[in-house]
Design a protein around this motif. Sequence first.
Motif: not given
Length: 228
Positions: A19-21, A37-48, A59-65, A133-135
């Motif tokens: 885990d390189s978070d 790539v797993d685009v989940g309700t809670c988190r987006i996870v990338i692996s290789q 990263q947490l799959n969420a946003f705040f304005s 894009e950030n991952l």
Amino acid sequence: MPEEFIEAAQDVSKAEIVDSDEEQGGKMEVGEGPLGVDVGTCRIVISQKKGRMVATRSQLNAFFSVPYFKFTQDILEKNQVKYFVNGNSLVIIGDGAEKLSVIFNAEIRRPMQEGLLNALEVEGQKVIQKILENLIERPETLGESVCISLPAVPAGWEARLLYHEAILKNYFMSLGYRVKTITEGLTVILTELAENYFSGIGISFGGGMCNVCFSYMSIPVLSFSIPK
């Protein structure tokens, strides 16, 4: 089941997961083989796969304005908080959204609901794209493979799943990737049951959906999901 999936699963099942978070701020460095790539309700996870290890980032799959102010934008930049400008708002995405929501005593918003893209959340698609894009980087050469995990079809939700799949595929294809998909339950089997010839039951407990797959000799016999 594509033969390359089986070969990759046999290889990866023996690898150490790293885990390189904690290396926040950087994208996934180029590794070997397909990007997962797993685009989940809670988190987006990338692996290789990288050598004898499998590196992951999430990263947490969420946003705040918050309202747009140049001063606020400068502070976000200095603190390496991920965001994008949307009209008169600064949209904070990923892990930073959770921290700010606690400070403001407000709920974060989610681009997905019950395991699938929320069509009613206008900014949802853009938020997911910005997090991705950030991952990840664009592929070094056109046609590199990316494998996306998808839910099994929930009863009566065929149209929603098609919409969800199409949005994700179109995004990665626009970057130059060759896209493959696999159900979440089967990914668990391919990851954990190599010594059992990929026979068994795989269950993925997500933040918005539970996915189940029964496989015999890598062949998915039964797959279903429960949006709970």
